[in-house]
Design a protein around this motif. Structure first.
Motif, PDB file in Angstrom:
ATOM      1  N   MET A   1       3.088   1.944   9.920  1.00 27.02           N
ATOM      2  CA  MET A   1       1.494   2.253   9.661  1.00 27.02           C
ATOM      3  C   MET A   1       1.162   1.387   8.650  1.00 27.02           C
ATOM      4  O   MET A   1      -0.150   0.831   8.816  1.00 27.02           O
ATOM      5  N   GLY A   2       1.905   1.023   7.619  1.00 18.74           N
ATOM      6  CA  GLY A   2       1.436   0.159   6.644  1.00 18.74           C
ATOM      7  C   GLY A   2       1.060  -1.137   7.329  1.00 18.74           C
ATOM      8  O   GLY A   2       0.290  -1.969   6.733  1.00 18.74           O
ATOM      9  N   LEU A   3       1.983  -1.749   8.013  1.00 17.73           N
ATOM     10  CA  LEU A   3       1.536  -3.010   8.771  1.00 17.73           C
ATOM     11  C   LEU A   3       0.518  -3.149   9.633  1.00 17.73           C
ATOM     12  O   LEU A   3      -0.431  -4.103   9.604  1.00 17.73           O
ATOM     13  N   LEU A   4       0.047  -1.979  10.418  1.00 13.62           N
ATOM     14  CA  LEU A   4      -0.999  -2.029  11.156  1.00 13.62           C
ATOM     15  C   LEU A   4      -2.351  -1.652  10.452  1.00 13.62           C
ATOM     16  O   LEU A   4      -3.419  -2.411  10.822  1.00 13.62           O
ATOM     17  N   GLU A   5      -2.276  -1.087   9.333  1.00 18.50           N
ATOM     18  CA  GLU A   5      -3.438  -1.075   8.352  1.00 18.50           C
ATOM     19  C   GLU A   5      -3.564  -1.970   7.119  1.00 18.50           C
ATOM     20  O   GLU A   5      -4.340  -2.011   6.582  1.00 18.50           O
ATOM     21  N   ASP A   6      -2.558  -2.884   7.123  1.00 21.13           N
ATOM     22  CA  ASP A   6      -2.469  -3.996   6.022  1.00 21.13           C
ATOM     23  C   ASP A   6      -2.528  -3.417   4.709  1.00 21.13           C
ATOM     24  O   ASP A   6      -3.295  -3.789   4.100  1.00 21.13           O
ATOM     25  N   TYR A   7      -1.669  -2.699   4.391  1.00 16.74           N
ATOM     26  CA  TYR A   7      -1.114  -2.263   2.869  1.00 16.74           C
ATOM     27  C   TYR A   7       0.206  -2.013   2.851  1.00 16.74           C
ATOM     28  O   TYR A   7       0.927  -1.871   3.834  1.00 16.74           O
ATOM     29  N   PHE A   8       0.506  -2.117   1.690  1.00 17.30           N
ATOM     30  CA  PHE A   8       1.865  -1.933   1.207  1.00 17.30           C
ATOM     31  C   PHE A   8       2.108  -0.467   0.708  1.00 17.30           C
ATOM     32  O   PHE A   8       1.497   0.050   0.170  1.00 17.30           O
ATOM     33  N   VAL A   9       3.076   0.389   1.523  1.00 12.49           N
ATOM     34  CA  VAL A   9       3.272   1.574   0.960  1.00 12.49           C
ATOM     35  C   VAL A   9       4.145   1.506   0.005  1.00 12.49           C
ATOM     36  O   VAL A   9       5.606   0.985   0.046  1.00 12.49           O
ATOM     37  N   PRO A  10       3.917   2.194  -1.156  1.00 11.35           N
ATOM     38  CA  PRO A  10       5.066   2.285  -2.360  1.00 11.35           C
ATOM     39  C   PRO A  10       6.354   3.084  -2.084  1.00 11.35           C
ATOM     40  O   PRO A  10       6.169   4.064  -1.284  1.00 11.35           O
ATOM     41  N   LEU A  11       7.393   2.505  -2.260  1.00  2.61           N
ATOM     42  CA  LEU A  11       8.402   3.019  -2.108  1.00  2.61           C
ATOM     43  C   LEU A  11       8.696   4.413  -2.777  1.00  2.61           C
ATOM     44  O   LEU A  11       9.697   5.094  -2.125  1.00  2.61           O
ATOM     45  N   TYR A  12       8.317   4.613  -3.680  1.00  2.96           N
ATOM     46  CA  TYR A  12       8.488   5.857  -4.241  1.00  2.96           C
ATOM     47  C   TYR A  12       7.780   7.283  -3.439  1.00  2.96           C
ATOM     48  O   TYR A  12       7.773   8.401  -3.753  1.00  2.96           O
TER      49      TYR A  12
END
Length: 343
Positions: A293-304
């Protein structure tokens, strides 16, 4: 010649006769009351003697539970079932689910009986789940107002659930009288119909005391009520999706679809040096789904925000539920699947 002694004696004699007459009447009244009380007590003892053999041990029949019309009946949860660990676990699951759904409304439910009986919570919950606004008063203090609200809410619920085969095990009177079994039946039906992101305990049954009034006498019996069966059977009530239809009518084409999906997924996950070879197992814990989802929407998902290496069932459910939230944030419809259904 003085007449005082005679007058005094006459007055005293009359007073004594009056006192004797009053005591006599008082004695008669007290006697009649005593006799009436004895008859009443005898009648109650007779009723108890008739009912006692059928009454489950440890069950208290409250006065309001005996105020039944002829041939009417009332159901009460047996005390032993209230302490059943699986039943208590179900109550906690339902409470956590409601609080999660109504968090934005700043509604916190602590006790299902005390918080659901007046219709306020049930109204907000139904509106949130269905996306439908009900025409009811926001706050109702009177019993009449509360029952009117409940009537409107339950009519909407029944209209929605009945066509899908749900047995209506609740009513305005049972909910308003804080009947926990009826409230749980209703909440379980709503949770299953709207595919709540939670896992209901399987095979939860309770014993209830069924109180009936026949010829003016209360009769009691112990009845077992099944609240949940297996997850598979409960999920069977839900709408089947396109993959179910594909599996039923063209199973040979399912592998073609899976291969296409794997190619699509790897096209994006390869950017993170990740590769998928098997959809069912590698997407089950939610990690790849979140990263995708992060790759498709072009954002980084915080690991926390999620568990990168989930170990427990709860952590995996958290991941999948979080992935579903990301999908909805992206404008997709709420997934029909339940987070725990992938595990």
């Amino acid at each position: 010649m003085s007449r005082t002694p005679y007058t005094s004696a006459t007055s005293q004699s009359a007073k004594m006769r009056k006192d004797e007459s009053f005591l006599g009447r008082l004695g008669g009244t007290l006697g009649r009351k005593k006799k009436s009380k004895e008859v009443s007590e005898l009648h109650e003892e007779g009723k108890k003697a008739i009912n006692a053999p059928m009454l489950p041990p440890g069950t208290d029949i409250h006065p309001e539970d005996t105020l039944l019309e002829e041939n009417a009946e009332r159901i009460m949860l047996d005390p032993t079932s209230r302490e059943n660990p699986k039943f208590k676990d179900m109550l906690k699951v339902l409470i956590d689910w409601i609080n999660s759904e109504l968090e934005e409304d700043r509604i916190i439910v602590k006790d299902l009986e005390e918080d659901c009986y007046d219709g306020q919570v049930l109204q907000k919950l139904f509106e949130k789940l269905s996306g439908r606004k009900l025409n009811v008063a926001e706050v109702t203090q009177s019993e009449i107002g509360q029952k009117q609200k409940l009537q409107t809410v339950l009519e909407a619920v029944n209209e929605l659930l009945r066509p899908h085969g749900w047995s209506i095990e609740w009513s305005v009177d049972s909910i308003h009288s804080k009947n926990l079994v009826a409230i749980v039946y209703l909440l379980v039906a709503l949770a299953m119909h709207f595919q709540a992101p939670t896992r209901l305990p399987e095979h939860v049954s309770v014993q209830v005391v069924l109180v009936k009034k026949r010829e003016g006498i209360l009769q009691t019996a112990l009845v077992t009520k099944e609240l949940t069966s297996t997850t598979e059977m409960m999920m069977g009530r839900l709408e089947r999706d396109a993959f179910d239809t594909l599996l039923d009518h063209a199973p040979d084409k399912l592998n073609v679809v899976k291969t296409s999906l794997i190619t699509f997924v790897n096209k994006h996950l390869n950017k993170l040096n990740l590769e998928v070879t098997e959809l069912e197992s590698q997407f089950a814990d939610g990690v790849y789904l979140i990263l995708l989802m992060g790759l498709l929407e072009d954002y980084f998902v915080p690991l926390y925000s999620f568990f990168l290496t989930p170990e427990s069932f709860e952590q995996k459910v958290h991941n999948v539920a979080f992935a579903f939230e990301l999908m909805q944030d992206a404008g997709l419809k709420k997934p029909k699947a339940r987070p725990e259904g992938s595990l």
